[in-house]
Motif scaffolding. Structure first.
Motif, PDB file in Angstrom:
ATOM      1  N   TYR A  13      39.477  45.300  48.295  1.00 28.19           N
ATOM      2  CA  TYR A  13      40.047  44.574  47.772  1.00 28.19           C
ATOM      3  C   TYR A  13      40.109  42.513  48.306  1.00 28.19           C
ATOM      4  CZ  TYR A  13      38.821  47.927  43.358  1.00 28.19           C
ATOM      5  OH  TYR A  13      37.952  48.733  43.425  1.00 28.19           O
ATOM      6  N   THR A  14      40.501  43.609  49.245  1.00 28.23           N
ATOM      7  CA  THR A  14      41.652  42.555  49.341  1.00 28.23           C
ATOM      8  C   THR A  14      41.281  40.960  49.824  1.00 28.23           C
ATOM      9  OG1 THR A  14      41.171  42.943  51.914  1.00 28.23           O
ATOM     10  CG2 THR A  14      42.708  44.426  51.253  1.00 28.23           C
ATOM     11  N   ASP A  15      39.938  40.906  50.194  1.00 25.86           N
ATOM     12  CA  ASP A  15      39.495  39.324  50.111  1.00 25.86           C
ATOM     13  C   ASP A  15      39.662  38.912  48.778  1.00 25.86           C
ATOM     14  OD1 ASP A  15      38.478  39.453  52.714  1.00 25.86           O
ATOM     15  OD2 ASP A  15      36.204  40.587  52.352  1.00 25.86           O
ATOM     16  N   ASP A  16      39.645  39.407  47.961  1.00 27.41           N
ATOM     17  CA  ASP A  16      39.078  39.179  46.526  1.00 27.41           C
ATOM     18  C   ASP A  16      40.390  38.393  45.573  1.00 27.41           C
ATOM     19  OD1 ASP A  16      35.913  39.188  46.287  1.00 27.41           O
ATOM     20  OD2 ASP A  16      36.102  40.661  45.517  1.00 27.41           O
ATOM     21  N   LEU A  17      41.703  39.464  46.067  1.00 20.89           N
ATOM     22  CA  LEU A  17      43.117  39.165  45.845  1.00 20.89           C
ATOM     23  C   LEU A  17      43.557  37.648  46.643  1.00 20.89           C
ATOM     24  CD1 LEU A  17      45.035  40.412  44.429  1.00 20.89           C
ATOM     25  CD2 LEU A  17      45.465  41.903  46.041  1.00 20.89           C
ATOM     26  N   ALA A  18      43.238  38.152  47.876  1.00 25.59           N
ATOM     27  CA  ALA A  18      43.832  36.976  48.973  1.00 25.59           C
ATOM     28  C   ALA A  18      43.165  35.908  48.048  1.00 25.59           C
ATOM     29  CB  ALA A  18      43.644  37.430  50.385  1.00 25.59           C
ATOM     30  N   LYS A  19      41.832  35.744  48.144  1.00 24.82           N
ATOM     31  CA  LYS A  19      41.127  34.171  47.478  1.00 24.82           C
ATOM     32  C   LYS A  19      42.086  34.195  46.052  1.00 24.82           C
ATOM     33  CE  LYS A  19      37.346  31.993  46.161  1.00 24.82           C
ATOM     34  NZ  LYS A  19      35.735  32.080  45.521  1.00 24.82           N
TER      35      LYS A  19
END
Length: 166
Positions: A13-19
């Motif tokens: 989930y890193t991409d969504d969470l980072a955004k």
């Protein structure tokens, strides 16, 4: 767990969470994450370590992460020792000799006073707090202080039972 629904399998989930973190912190807000103290909080810390290691948050790369739950703090400390034999090599590889859930900008609060102080500090941050369904615990205090602020975000990372506050 969900019985009547199929869920898309997501390994990271890193991409969504980072955004979400990047956008919220850039606006000066807090990211409040209700999380279960054992398991889910540690999974989040693993993803947050990856986000920081890969410099995925551009607005404030060294953003603060606060774990605000005594039980989550204790559960997280369990992972401070030698994890060989408990985790596979792929899970251990990113730590390169360090503690699995230790990284720059991580704060773990212990006392109620430290918990309350998080909402008096104007520095934008990620606050991970129990309980996962928002029915009890310190998360209610953080929701009270952040829900009304348009620059803040609440991120649900687990199942929310019908009838629960979450």
């Amino acid at each position: 767990t969900y019985g009547d629904r199929n869920h898309t399998e997501v390994w990271s989930y890193t991409d969504d969470l980072a955004k979400i973190i990047d956008e919220t912190i850039a606006k000066g807000g807090n990211v409040v994450i209700p999380s279960f103290a054992v398991g889910r909080t540690q999974e989040l810390l693993y993803f947050l370590r990856e986000i920081k290691d890969k410099h995925m948050v551009k607005s404030v790369p060294n953003f603060t992460v606060c774990v605000d739950s005594p039980l989550a703090a204790e559960a997280t400390r369990i992972y401070a020792g030698n994890l060989h034999g408990y985790l596979d090599e792929e899970a251990i590889a990113p730590i390169k000799g360090g503690a699995l859930f230790q990284f720059a900008g991580l704060t773990i609060t212990e006392s109620s006073d430290e918990s309350r102080a998080l909402n008096l500090d104007p520095t934008p941050k990620v606050i991970i707090s129990a309980s996962g369904m928002c029915d009890a615990g310190r998360i209610r205090h953080h929701l009270k202080h952040n829900l009304w602020r348009p620059e803040c975000a609440v991120v649900f990372v687990g199942y929310q039972a019908e009838g629960s506050l979450g």
